[in-house]
Design a protein around this motif. Structure first.
Motif, PDB file in Angstrom:
ATOM      1  N   PHE A 118       0.844  -1.194   0.000  1.00  0.00           N
ATOM      2  CA  PHE A 118       0.000   0.000   0.000  1.00  0.00           C
ATOM      3  C   PHE A 118       0.879   1.244   0.000  1.00  0.00           C
ATOM      4  CE2 PHE A 118      -2.913  -3.178   1.811  1.00  0.00           C
ATOM      5  CZ  PHE A 118      -3.996  -3.002   0.968  1.00  0.00           C
ATOM      6  N   GLN A 119       0.361   2.323  -0.611  1.00  0.00           N
ATOM      7  CA  GLN A 119       1.142   3.548  -0.754  1.00  0.00           C
ATOM      8  C   GLN A 119       0.344   4.759  -0.292  1.00  0.00           C
ATOM      9  OE1 GLN A 119       2.238   3.853  -4.864  1.00  0.00           O
ATOM     10  NE2 GLN A 119       3.089   1.795  -4.939  1.00  0.00           N
ATOM     11  N   VAL A 120       1.044   5.871  -0.136  1.00  0.00           N
ATOM     12  CA  VAL A 120       0.402   7.140   0.212  1.00  0.00           C
ATOM     13  C   VAL A 120      -0.730   7.399  -0.775  1.00  0.00           C
ATOM     14  CG1 VAL A 120       0.742   9.638   0.290  1.00  0.00           C
ATOM     15  CG2 VAL A 120       2.451   8.120   1.306  1.00  0.00           C
ATOM     16  N   GLY A 121      -1.881   7.783  -0.248  1.00  0.00           N
ATOM     17  CA  GLY A 121      -3.061   8.052  -1.064  1.00  0.00           C
ATOM     18  C   GLY A 121      -4.045   6.901  -1.098  1.00  0.00           C
ATOM     19  N   ASP A 122      -3.599   5.698  -0.719  1.00  0.00           N
ATOM     20  CA  ASP A 122      -4.502   4.542  -0.710  1.00  0.00           C
ATOM     21  C   ASP A 122      -5.453   4.629   0.472  1.00  0.00           C
ATOM     22  OD1 ASP A 122      -3.222   3.523  -2.933  1.00  0.00           O
ATOM     23  OD2 ASP A 122      -2.043   2.040  -1.809  1.00  0.00           O
ATOM     24  N   ARG A 123      -6.714   4.259   0.217  1.00  0.00           N
ATOM     25  CA  ARG A 123      -7.723   4.196   1.282  1.00  0.00           C
ATOM     26  C   ARG A 123      -7.710   2.778   1.834  1.00  0.00           C
ATOM     27  NH1 ARG A 123     -11.585   6.803   3.668  1.00  0.00           N
ATOM     28  NH2 ARG A 123     -13.604   5.865   4.087  1.00  0.00           N
ATOM     29  N   VAL A 124      -7.485   2.662   3.152  1.00  0.00           N
ATOM     30  CA  VAL A 124      -7.313   1.355   3.774  1.00  0.00           C
ATOM     31  C   VAL A 124      -8.082   1.261   5.094  1.00  0.00           C
ATOM     32  CG1 VAL A 124      -5.022   0.983   2.758  1.00  0.00           C
ATOM     33  CG2 VAL A 124      -5.214   2.049   5.013  1.00  0.00           C
ATOM     34  N   ALA A 125      -8.238   0.019   5.515  1.00  0.00           N
ATOM     35  CA  ALA A 125      -8.729  -0.273   6.859  1.00  0.00           C
ATOM     36  C   ALA A 125      -7.597  -0.983   7.585  1.00  0.00           C
ATOM     37  CB  ALA A 125      -9.964  -1.158   6.816  1.00  0.00           C
ATOM     38  N   VAL A 126      -7.287  -0.520   8.775  1.00  0.00           N
ATOM     39  CA  VAL A 126      -6.214  -1.105   9.579  1.00  0.00           C
ATOM     40  C   VAL A 126      -6.821  -1.661  10.852  1.00  0.00           C
ATOM     41  CG1 VAL A 126      -4.152  -0.600  10.946  1.00  0.00           C
ATOM     42  CG2 VAL A 126      -4.408   0.392   8.679  1.00  0.00           C
ATOM     43  N   VAL A 127      -6.480  -2.901  11.153  1.00  0.00           N
ATOM     44  CA  VAL A 127      -6.846  -3.505  12.430  1.00  0.00           C
ATOM     45  C   VAL A 127      -5.550  -3.673  13.203  1.00  0.00           C
ATOM     46  CG1 VAL A 127      -7.823  -5.518  13.589  1.00  0.00           C
ATOM     47  CG2 VAL A 127      -8.835  -4.697  11.443  1.00  0.00           C
ATOM     48  N   GLY A 128      -5.536  -3.185  14.427  1.00  0.00           N
ATOM     49  CA  GLY A 128      -4.333  -3.284  15.236  1.00  0.00           C
ATOM     50  C   GLY A 128      -4.581  -2.917  16.670  1.00  0.00           C
ATOM     51  N   LYS A 129      -3.520  -2.988  17.432  1.00  0.00           N
ATOM     52  CA  LYS A 129      -3.579  -2.633  18.849  1.00  0.00           C
ATOM     53  C   LYS A 129      -2.848  -1.318  19.057  1.00  0.00           C
ATOM     54  CE  LYS A 129      -3.720  -7.386  20.383  1.00  0.00           C
ATOM     55  NZ  LYS A 129      -3.063  -8.438  21.147  1.00  0.00           N
ATOM     56  N   LYS A 130      -3.361  -0.508  19.961  1.00  0.00           N
ATOM     57  CA  LYS A 130      -2.676   0.740  20.290  1.00  0.00           C
ATOM     58  C   LYS A 130      -1.374   0.405  21.007  1.00  0.00           C
ATOM     59  CE  LYS A 130      -6.767   3.599  20.595  1.00  0.00           C
ATOM     60  NZ  LYS A 130      -7.599   4.472  21.442  1.00  0.00           N
ATOM     61  N   ALA A 131      -0.291   0.970  20.516  1.00  0.00           N
ATOM     62  CA  ALA A 131       1.027   0.717  21.102  1.00  0.00           C
ATOM     63  C   ALA A 131       1.159   1.460  22.428  1.00  0.00           C
ATOM     64  CB  ALA A 131       2.119   1.151  20.146  1.00  0.00           C
ATOM     65  N   GLU A 132       1.708   0.789  23.421  1.00  0.00           N
ATOM     66  CA  GLU A 132       1.962   1.431  24.710  1.00  0.00           C
ATOM     67  C   GLU A 132       3.143   2.388  24.601  1.00  0.00           C
ATOM     68  OE1 GLU A 132       2.075  -1.066  28.194  1.00  0.00           O
ATOM     69  OE2 GLU A 132       0.936  -2.592  27.129  1.00  0.00           O
ATOM     70  N   ILE A 133       4.161   1.968  23.847  1.00  0.00           N
ATOM     71  CA  ILE A 133       5.371   2.759  23.660  1.00  0.00           C
ATOM     72  C   ILE A 133       5.694   2.745  22.175  1.00  0.00           C
ATOM     73  CG2 ILE A 133       7.820   2.943  24.186  1.00  0.00           C
ATOM     74  CD1 ILE A 133       7.260   1.415  26.771  1.00  0.00           C
ATOM     75  N   SER A 134       6.149   3.896  21.650  1.00  0.00           N
ATOM     76  CA  SER A 134       6.439   3.962  20.229  1.00  0.00           C
ATOM     77  C   SER A 134       7.572   4.938  19.943  1.00  0.00           C
ATOM     78  CB  SER A 134       5.193   4.405  19.473  1.00  0.00           C
ATOM     79  OG  SER A 134       5.492   4.682  18.137  1.00  0.00           O
ATOM     80  N   PHE A 135       8.337   4.636  18.921  1.00  0.00           N
ATOM     81  CA  PHE A 135       9.381   5.549  18.462  1.00  0.00           C
ATOM     82  C   PHE A 135       8.846   6.468  17.365  1.00  0.00           C
ATOM     83  CE2 PHE A 135       9.667   1.677  16.014  1.00  0.00           C
ATOM     84  CZ  PHE A 135       9.723   2.137  14.710  1.00  0.00           C
ATOM     85  N   CYS A 136       7.580   6.316  16.986  1.00  0.00           N
ATOM     86  CA  CYS A 136       7.000   7.121  15.906  1.00  0.00           C
ATOM     87  C   CYS A 136       6.839   8.589  16.317  1.00  0.00           C
ATOM     88  CB  CYS A 136       5.650   6.556  15.485  1.00  0.00           C
ATOM     89  SG  CYS A 136       5.752   4.893  14.774  1.00  0.00           S
ATOM     90  N   ASN A 137       6.579   8.841  17.562  1.00  0.00           N
ATOM     91  CA  ASN A 137       6.499  10.196  18.124  1.00  0.00           C
ATOM     92  C   ASN A 137       5.442  11.090  17.494  1.00  0.00           C
ATOM     93  OD1 ASN A 137       8.634   9.651  19.929  1.00  0.00           O
ATOM     94  ND2 ASN A 137      10.107  10.069  18.313  1.00  0.00           N
ATOM     95  N   GLN A 138       4.409  10.498  16.914  1.00  0.00           N
ATOM     96  CA  GLN A 138       3.313  11.276  16.341  1.00  0.00           C
ATOM     97  C   GLN A 138       2.024  10.503  16.502  1.00  0.00           C
ATOM     98  OE1 GLN A 138       5.291  11.662  12.343  1.00  0.00           O
ATOM     99  NE2 GLN A 138       4.032  13.511  12.348  1.00  0.00           N
ATOM    100  N   GLY A 139       0.942  11.220  16.642  1.00  0.00           N
ATOM    101  CA  GLY A 139      -0.374  10.606  16.647  1.00  0.00           C
ATOM    102  C   GLY A 139      -0.485   9.423  17.586  1.00  0.00           C
ATOM    103  N   THR A 140      -1.437   8.566  17.291  1.00  0.00           N
ATOM    104  CA  THR A 140      -1.631   7.325  18.021  1.00  0.00           C
ATOM    105  C   THR A 140      -1.011   6.216  17.199  1.00  0.00           C
ATOM    106  OG1 THR A 140      -3.722   8.115  18.941  1.00  0.00           O
ATOM    107  CG2 THR A 140      -3.363   5.732  18.946  1.00  0.00           C
ATOM    108  N   THR A 141      -0.079   5.487  17.788  1.00  0.00           N
ATOM    109  CA  THR A 141       0.590   4.428  17.049  1.00  0.00           C
ATOM    110  C   THR A 141      -0.181   3.118  17.180  1.00  0.00           C
ATOM    111  OG1 THR A 141       2.741   5.465  17.367  1.00  0.00           O
ATOM    112  CG2 THR A 141       2.741   3.140  16.750  1.00  0.00           C
ATOM    113  N   LEU A 142      -0.427   2.507  16.028  1.00  0.00           N
ATOM    114  CA  LEU A 142      -1.099   1.210  15.986  1.00  0.00           C
ATOM    115  C   LEU A 142      -0.107   0.142  15.552  1.00  0.00           C
ATOM    116  CD1 LEU A 142      -4.437   2.146  14.164  1.00  0.00           C
ATOM    117  CD2 LEU A 142      -4.028   1.928  16.619  1.00  0.00           C
ATOM    118  N   GLU A 143      -0.105  -0.965  16.267  1.00  0.00           N
ATOM    119  CA  GLU A 143       0.661  -2.145  15.877  1.00  0.00           C
ATOM    120  C   GLU A 143      -0.228  -2.909  14.914  1.00  0.00           C
ATOM    121  OE1 GLU A 143       1.565  -4.102  19.546  1.00  0.00           O
ATOM    122  OE2 GLU A 143       2.869  -2.475  20.214  1.00  0.00           O
ATOM    123  N   VAL A 144       0.070  -2.811  13.620  1.00  0.00           N
ATOM    124  CA  VAL A 144      -0.806  -3.339  12.579  1.00  0.00           C
ATOM    125  C   VAL A 144      -0.860  -4.856  12.617  1.00  0.00           C
ATOM    126  CG1 VAL A 144      -1.241  -3.448  10.106  1.00  0.00           C
ATOM    127  CG2 VAL A 144      -0.335  -1.355  11.122  1.00  0.00           C
TER     128      VAL A 144
END
Length: 105
Positions: free
Chosen positions: A71-97
């Motif tokens: 999948f690429q930028v611009g694609d419309r997707v559905a993501v199922v995942g768990k909210k990460a307790e800790i993340s190095f992404c440092n933005q938004g809410t991180t989901l473990e896909v």
């Protein structure tokens, strides 16, 4: 009557613990990191460290792992995942896909 400092601290900690337990019962699902969530939206280039998804709810989600399975930028997707307790992404809410699928517009 004078109480030893340890006794007062123990009482205070017990009161705080009971207050937190009551709040958790009032807000079921709060803090439940083991629960999967489903977010539908569009992959964006807003992520600095991780791929990003702008959800239909207007929120920014960052995704780990970084492999978006083609999948690429611009694609419309559905993501199922768990909210990460800790993340190095440092933005938004991180989901473990756990699963990512295409969504038709």
């Amino acid at each position: 009557m004078r109480y030893p400092m340890k006794t007062l601290l123990s009482i205070l900690l017990l009161a705080l613990a009971l207050t937190g337990a009551a709040a958790a019962q009032d807000n079921p699902g709060q803090g439940d990191e083991n629960r999967s969530v489903r977010v539908v939206g569009v992959l964006t280039d807003e992520g600095v460290e991780c791929p990003a998804l702008r959800g239909d709810d207007g929120q920014l989600y960052t995704l780990t792992p970084r492999d978006l399975q083609g999948f690429q930028v611009g694609d419309r997707v559905a993501v199922v995942g768990k909210k990460a307790e800790i993340s190095f992404c440092n933005q938004g809410t991180t989901l473990e896909v756990q699963k990512i699928t295409a969504v038709k517009e």
